[in-house]
Write an enzyme that holds these catalytic residues in place. Structure first.
Site, short mmCIF file in Angstrom:
data_model
loop_
_atom_site.label_atom_id
_atom_site.label_comp_id
_atom_site.label_asym_id
_atom_site.label_seq_id
_atom_site.Cartn_x
_atom_site.Cartn_y
_atom_site.Cartn_z
N GLU A 102 0.81 -1.22 0.00
CA GLU A 102 0.00 0.00 0.00
C GLU A 102 0.84 1.27 0.00
O GLU A 102 0.42 2.31 -0.49
CB GLU A 102 -0.97 0.01 1.18
N GLN A 126 -8.60 -6.31 12.13
CA GLN A 126 -8.12 -5.34 11.15
C GLN A 126 -8.72 -3.95 11.35
O GLN A 126 -9.04 -3.25 10.41
CB GLN A 126 -8.35 -5.83 9.72
N LYS A 144 -17.40 -0.80 6.42
CA LYS A 144 -17.93 -1.85 5.54
C LYS A 144 -19.45 -1.75 5.35
O LYS A 144 -19.96 -1.89 4.24
CB LYS A 144 -17.56 -3.21 6.15
#
Ligand SMILES: Cc1ncc(C[n+]2csc(CCOP(=O)(O)OP(=O)(O)O)c2C)c(N)n1
Ligand SMILES: [Mg+2]
Lengths: 158, 573
Positions: B55, B118, B167
């Site tokens: 990333e 996460q 999400k």
């Protein structure tokens, strides 16, 4: 020199943190900071007390302005303004000194908010200087706990 | 397709917003929090997703793309480790004022704060390295937030903006509305300069005998090179540039003085020392430029134009601050200054004599291959028209000295943060944006290892970058400081025994590779590399090991402390 800065900010989650983070990241002094909603629920007013010389205070104000969530920054220091702080303080209460303590509360225009067998809780409102003096004077009587709100300030009306 | 008013889910809204912002490329890497987004992406043709291999690579690619094109770079990464891997790249873009929008996935709203799998508080982590950042709490806010993010990233002083997208927000739906305009009450940058201030500046400049333009990256981001050129030529004023400002004024013009500061040209630094009016435009008086503040431009009336008010009077007190866009400033200045010019010939002659006194030179006699030669040769073979990307170290400073930059947006380098590992991914990103000029990378043998994985990305995408590896078997810049200031204790900077075989490394990634050990071989390799169009090519230039970059003004020093050669001739190789 001491500066008192009034900042209108978006009343959003994280705004206080953004301001505090900016002060620490830039190494500016932050003596006190207080925040609360204004007459417009979308806007909060922050009162910041900081010690800085002229060059630094310029940077402080510019850096505050640069944050996206700040709407207006005013240095009240050299403008007509009212500045107040709230002190809550719990003192030891003994028979022998009771009288003196009550007398002093009167002198400082304080209020008794709670009283128990061995302790008394009072509130005092005033300029941060007055609050400092209050604490100094009461110290010998035994301060069990104290809490200060930090200064809030506002322009004097026209 | 007009999707306005249609019910879309968060990830469809995400892509529809990117379309409205004319995004061509996303540099990204998938993960759990972004599965919905990648599901939608599977069907998308009109926006190209570049799969990076780390990333950090995505952020530098996005910045390389942004710096080369002027358009914001877009990054898409998952929550937690994906997000934290972007931190260095975001900080880099923040320090160098590059427009970038970083999208991070986040754990579902209901789990935020629970140390969920996460989860990382990326909004908290990046608060001091973004221009602004957002956590989207409701799908209904997503479109407006994206609109705001692009607006903030590209308006006023550019910078990175981050949007954290839980999400559940990406999975839930609402009617899509694209806000046609955006108004942020706390963000009103001053674009137009105060006319009285500019008039004052014009007056002062017109009468100056020894004026000097000090040009920073702000002139590049404001697209003000044309105005700068017209103004400098009209008023016959020499131009010195910062690392990020190089290319703002054509490097081969007689008024161009190259770079100033720590490794700036001797004549630039002497001119700063002697000028009577210093006109700083889009520059921030960084410590690498000024050295000791008290002795910087001691005789000059200082005019400072910058779009960011915080840059004014931050490091140095100026005499005439002018907040506003560099393009506006220079255009008005051009109009306001008279056509008849003060006689500047004595001043230009003095600068010329400094040039002759201490020119940029290097040893060409011993037949050894030197970085300066490589860069000089690339400059010649590309006629100064390449997009040049660098990593961080000696090779970076030599690039500033020996490449003759002819155009703006032609040097892409990590200046403010000095991030090793920036170069390779930034070059890849730049090459997506610029296809009509060669994109060349000068990178050290230390720095190339910091994001070497992105070579896969370049190979896979057939990105035709020229990777010019300046292999001196040392962390050269650190070695230089060790020699000069740390008793020649070469602590952990000698890479000779540990460097890999870079040719084999490149080939293992599927990248064409050449080696060069002599000036003649280097010349030929450069030619071959520039002609190669089928993907990336790496040239391993095995240059001398212990050369040093001069001139050098030691950190915090003055012009009088400028070093022109090694302190200890014994260590000369
Ligand atoms: C991420 C990171 N770590 C450490 C440094 C400190 N540093 C600056 S230059 C340099 C040496 C770079 O060596 P190399 O890539 O071989 O380039 P050279 O100086 O030899 O041209 C180092 C370690 C840095 N700038 N960035
Ligand atoms: Mg090296």
């Amino acid at each position: 020199m001491k500066h008192i800065i009034s900042v209108l900010v978006e009343n959003k989650f994280g705004t206080l943190n953004r301001v505090a983070t900016m002060f620490s990241a830039r190494g500016f002094n932050l003596s006190s900071i207080s925040i609360g909603e204004t007459e417009d629920p979308e806007i909060s007013r922050m009162t910041i007390v900081t010690f800085a010389d002229d060059q630094i205070i310029n940077q402080v104000i510019k850096q505050l302005n640069r944050l996206i969530d700040t709407i207006k920054v005013t240095d009240l220091t050299n403008q007509p303004h009212v500045e107040r702080e709230l002190l809550l303080m719990t003192l030891k209460l003994s028979k022998t000194q009771q009288h003196e303590i009550f007398e002093l509360i009167n002198v400082f225009k304080g209020k008794v908010v709670d009283i128990k067998q061995k302790s008394i809780t009072i509130e005092v409102i005033g300029s941060p200087d007055k609050i400092n003096t209050t604490i100094d004077i009461f110290k010998p009587y035994g301060i069990k706990e104290l809490a200060r709100s930090g200064a809030v300030a506002i322009h004097r009306g026209e | 397709m007009h999707l306005s008013g249609h019910t879309l889910n968060g990830s469809e809204i995400f892509f529809e917003c990117l379309r409205r912002e004319h995004v061509e490329y996303i540099f990204g890497y998938p993960g759990g929090s972004l599965l919905k987004v990648y599901e939608t992406l599977y069907e998308i043709q009109d926006i190209r997703h570049i799969l990076v291999r780390h990333e950090q690579g995505a952020t530098h690619m996005a910045e390389g793309y942004a710096r080369a094109t002027g358009k914001p770079g877009v990054v898409l990464v998952t929550s937690g480790p994906g997000a934290t891997n972007t931190v260095t790249g975001i900080a880099n873009a923040y320090m160098d004022s590059s427009p970038m929008v970083v999208f991070t996935g986040q754990v579902p709203s209901s789990l935020i704060g629970n140390d969920a799998f996460q989860e990382a508080d990326i909004v908290g982590i990046t608060r001091s390295i973004t221009k602004h950042n957002f956590l989207v709490k409701d799908v209904k806010e997503l479109a407006l937030t994206i609109r705001k993010a692009f607006f903030l990233a590209t308006t006023g002083r550019p910078g990175p903006v981050l949007i954290d997208m839980p999400k559940d927000v990406l999975n839930s739906s609402c009617a899509f509305h694209w806000p046609e305009s955006v108004d942020i009450r706390g963000f009103k940058p001053t674009i137009k300069c105060h006319i009285n201030q500019v008039e004052k500046a014009a007056h002062k400049i017109a009468k100056a005998k020894r004026p000097l333009l000090y040009i920073g990256g702000g002139v590049i981001s404001a697209e003000a090179s044309e105005e700068l050129r017209a103004f400098a030529i009209k008023q016959n004023i020499p131009v010195t540039m910062t690392l990020q400002g190089l290319g703002a004024f054509p490097g081969n013009h007689p008024l161009s003085m190259g770079m100033l500061g720590m490794h700036g040209t001797y004549w630039s630094n002497q001119a700063v020392n002697a000028c009577d009016v210093l006109i700083a435009v889009g520059a921030r008086f960084d410590d690498r430029v000024t050295g000791k503040i008290d002795t910087f431009a001691p005789h000059a009336f200082k005019i400072h134009n910058d779009i960011d008010p915080t840059n004014v009077d931050k490091n140095i007190k100026v005499d005439l601050p002018i907040v506003g866009d560099a393009k506006d400033f220079l255009a008005v200045l051009l109009e306001e200054t008279p056509n008849t010019v003060e006689n500047r010939e004595p001043w230009l002659a003095e600068i010329q004599s400094w040039r002759e006194q201490c020119p940029l030179t290097y040893n060409m006699e011993d037949g050894a291959l030197r970085t300066e030669f490589v860069i000089d040769e690339v400059s010649k073979q590309t006629a100064g028209h390449a997009v040049v990307v660098t990593d961080v170290g000696q090779h970076q400073m030599w690039t500033s000295q020996y490449y003759t930059f002819m155009n703006p947006r032609s040097i892409i380098t990590s200046g403010g943060l000095g991030t090793m590992g920036f170069g390779l991914p930034a070059a890849i990103g730049a090459a997506f944006g610029i296809t009509d000029r060669p994109v060349v990378l000068f990178c050290g043998d230390g720095g190339i290892m910091m994001n070497i994985q992105e070579l896969v990305t370049a190979v896979h995408c057939k990105t035709p970058i020229k990777i010019f590896l300046i292999n001196n078997s040392f962390l050269g810049m650190v070695r230089q400081w060790q020699e000069l200031f740390h008793k020649e204790k070469y602590s952990f900077t000698d890479l000779a025994d540990s460097n890999p075989d870079f040719i084999k490394v490149a080939e293992a990634f599927g990248c064409k590779a050449l080696a060069a050990e002599t000036p003649d071989a280097a010349k030929a390799a450069i030619k071959e590399a520039l002609a190669y169009k089928d993907g990336p090519i790496l040239v391993d230039f095995r240059v001398v090991k212990k050369d040093m970059v001069f001139p050098m003004v030691p950190a915090g020093g003055s012009i009088s402390d400028m070093l022109l050669a090694r302190l200890n001739p014994k260590t000369m190789v």
